[in-house]
Design a protein around this motif. Structure first.
Motif, PDB file in Angstrom:
ATOM      1  N   VAL A 183      -6.331 -14.619  -8.422  1.00 17.55           N
ATOM      2  CA  VAL A 183      -7.262 -14.659  -9.549  1.00 17.55           C
ATOM      3  C   VAL A 183      -7.578 -16.108  -9.924  1.00 17.55           C
ATOM      4  O   VAL A 183      -8.730 -16.448 -10.252  1.00 17.55           O
TER       5      VAL A 183
ATOM      6  N   GLY B  64     -12.346 -19.358 -16.034  1.00 20.28           N
ATOM      7  CA  GLY B  64     -12.008 -17.976 -15.703  1.00 20.28           C
ATOM      8  C   GLY B  64     -12.995 -17.293 -14.780  1.00 20.28           C
ATOM      9  O   GLY B  64     -13.962 -17.875 -14.290  1.00 20.28           O
TER      10      GLY B  64
ATOM     11  N   GLU C  86     -10.233 -17.273  -7.655  1.00 18.37           N
ATOM     12  CA  GLU C  86     -11.550 -16.747  -8.021  1.00 18.37           C
ATOM     13  C   GLU C  86     -12.142 -17.535  -9.197  1.00 18.37           C
ATOM     14  O   GLU C  86     -13.338 -17.832  -9.228  1.00 18.37           O
TER      15      GLU C  86
ATOM     16  N   LEU D 230     -12.291 -13.096 -13.220  1.00 23.74           N
ATOM     17  CA  LEU D 230     -11.325 -12.265 -12.497  1.00 23.74           C
ATOM     18  C   LEU D 230     -11.731 -12.073 -11.045  1.00 23.74           C
ATOM     19  O   LEU D 230     -10.885 -11.936 -10.167  1.00 23.74           O
ATOM     20  N   ASN D 231     -13.028 -12.013 -10.798  1.00 25.48           N
ATOM     21  CA  ASN D 231     -13.528 -12.043  -9.431  1.00 25.48           C
ATOM     22  C   ASN D 231     -14.793 -12.889  -9.397  1.00 25.48           C
ATOM     23  O   ASN D 231     -15.575 -12.895 -10.347  1.00 25.48           O
TER      24      ASN D 231
ATOM     25  N   GLU E 230     -10.184 -14.653 -17.803  1.00 25.13           N
ATOM     26  CA  GLU E 230     -11.426 -13.904 -17.658  1.00 25.13           C
ATOM     27  C   GLU E 230     -12.577 -14.839 -18.024  1.00 25.13           C
ATOM     28  O   GLU E 230     -12.408 -15.763 -18.814  1.00 25.13           O
TER      29      GLU E 230
ATOM     30  N   SER F 255      -8.481 -13.837 -23.524  1.00 28.71           N
ATOM     31  CA  SER F 255      -7.972 -14.153 -22.192  1.00 28.71           C
ATOM     32  C   SER F 255      -8.845 -15.204 -21.512  1.00 28.71           C
ATOM     33  O   SER F 255      -9.996 -14.933 -21.163  1.00 28.71           O
TER      34      SER F 255
ATOM     35  N   GLY G 231      -4.776 -12.063 -15.212  1.00 26.01           N
ATOM     36  CA  GLY G 231      -5.737 -11.140 -15.807  1.00 26.01           C
ATOM     37  C   GLY G 231      -5.170  -9.761 -16.064  1.00 26.01           C
ATOM     38  O   GLY G 231      -5.899  -8.861 -16.487  1.00 26.01           O
TER      39      GLY G 231
END
Length: 422
Positions: A289, A396, A292, A398-399, A379, A376, A238
């Motif tokens: 990541v 995806g 996550e 990121l968190n 994400e 991306s 990310g």
């Protein structure tokens, strides 16, 4: 404070979904810890320092940061060598460089995993896509169709390899826009062993997109000669703003490097232009990541299955990539789902996704992709061609915590639009 207004029953289902996902979350954390330690060891082993994070311009001769990153990445993949470059425009571009780097006119390539995903069809050159393709350059394309359950047909692969004199066996790890299972490492290991037994001189290439750091081993550790992927998916954490990688046996990496720039020049040129720091940071963040993103997929699977949708993988299934598919059955449900997910993005949350034509795809595609980096896939995003069974492929996050909210907003949008009743 409740920043988002969710249906009360949806909130209850969310709690239930997290409870169902608890064991899977624990397994993901275990894999993440292993891979994070592996990546840290590669950084320490290669003595990464501030000087490696600098820049080069022009030809980029002697860019020690670029060259050291190649070795760090190779160590992370359990490979002899790698090239990691911001100049790869996409995963498809990176795969194309590898294919054209290794294959020559008159060679034959056998895809072991059925019809490839949409954007790579034009590279191989079939279904009317020939201009500039491998077929146009005299490379023969063949494939072995998958079994009815979506798994590779080992017997048919063995029979085809026995007489075909194939230069390359090509494996697509991820499901792409299909509902077949993604390939776990142990299945890739079985495919590699089959190729080695029947046709030992055949080069084994794996499209590793979406699969990096999902398990504790990579395809190059179980028999693959060469792998390739994108840095705006798992391997860039990310943080990488663009780029791709090729890793594997040194002789094949060098062949790919000659195609990447020019024969006789290869990896010695290519300025980093200030991207070294981002690529190092992205690789270092990648295992966490990826974990996550996997948690997000597991949560979505548990929630949407409880809502009555067919999901793949299910909450307890072993995962081979970060992709979660959900069969939504109706075009309006698919569109609503994507619009809701877009509304939970940190960037462009106000944008309303619409189905549209897209290069490389025969059907209109709808995409929810409110990302810091355009396109991306690490994400939170969801996309799909508008064709039956109107499945969404999401990936995806990121968190986990913000991505979970994005999933809930996708479901809430379907409720608000009247395509889902709970």
């Amino acid at each position: 404070m409740n920043y988002f207004k969710f249906n009360q029953k949806l909130e209850q289902l969310s709690v239930k979904a997290e409870q169902k996902a608890k064991k899977s979350f624990e397994n993901i954390d275990s894999v993440t810890e292993y891979n994070q330690t592996k990546v840290l060891n590669a950084f320490i082993k290669n003595r990464v320092s501030e000087m490696h994070l600098g820049t080069s311009t022009g030809y980029g001769y002697g860019d020690v940061g670029r060259d050291t990153l190649d070795q760090v990445f190779a160590d992370c993949m359990g490979a002899e060598d790698a090239i990691v470059r911001h100049s790869f425009a996409s995963g498809t571009h990176t795969l194309t460089v590898a294919l054209f780097g290794i294959l020559r006119p008159g060679d034959k390539v056998l895809v072991l995993t059925g019809r490839p995903y949409d954007t790579i069809i034009g590279v191989f050159g079939f279904e009317g896509h020939t201009d500039g393709s491998l077929t146009d350059f005299g490379v023969e394309y063949h494939q072995v169709d998958l079994l009815p359950d979506g798994t590779p047909d080992i017997n048919a692969i063995r029979a085809e390899l026995a007489w075909g004199n194939y230069k390359m066996a090509y494996i697509q790890r991820s499901r792409g826009y299909s509902l077949r299972p993604s390939l776990a490492i142990n299945k890739i290991e079985e495919l590699c062993a089959t190729v080695r037994e029947v046709s030992p001189n055949t080069v084994i290439m794996v499209d590793n997109c979406y699969g990096e750091f999902v398990e504790t081993r990579e395809p190059t550790e179980v028999g693959a000669d060469i792998i390739a992927g994108s840095l705006i998916k798992n391997a860039g954490g990310g943080i990488a703003p663009t780029g791709g990688y090729i890793a594997g046996k040194r002789e094949y990496v060098e062949m790919c490097a000659g195609r990447m720039t020019a024969p006789g020049v290869g990896r010695e040129v290519g300025a980093s232009l200030g991207h070294n720091r981002e690529l190092y940071m992205g690789l270092f963040a990648a295992p966490h990541v990826t974990g996550e993103a996997l948690k997000t997929a597991v949560f979505a699977s548990a929630l949407l299955e409880d809502l009555g949708y067919t999901v793949s993988p299910t909450v307890d299934e072993k995962r081979a990539d970060i992709i979660q598919s959900v069969i939504l059955n109706k075009p309006e449900a698919l569109i609503s789902f994507c619009r809701g997910m877009q509304s939970g993005a940190p960037v462009d949350s106000f944008v309303r996704p619409e189905p549209s034509d897209m290069p490389g795809y025969d059907d209109q595609v709808i995409m929810a992709a409110g990302a810091f980096t355009l396109g991306s896939s690490i994400e939170l995003s969801a996309d799909a061609p508008l064709r039956e069974p109107y499945a969404a492929w999401m990936q995806g996050g990121l968190n986990y915590h913000s991505a979970k909210t994005g999933v809930l907003l996708a479901v809430q949008c379907m409720i608000d639009d009247g395509v889902l009743k709970i």
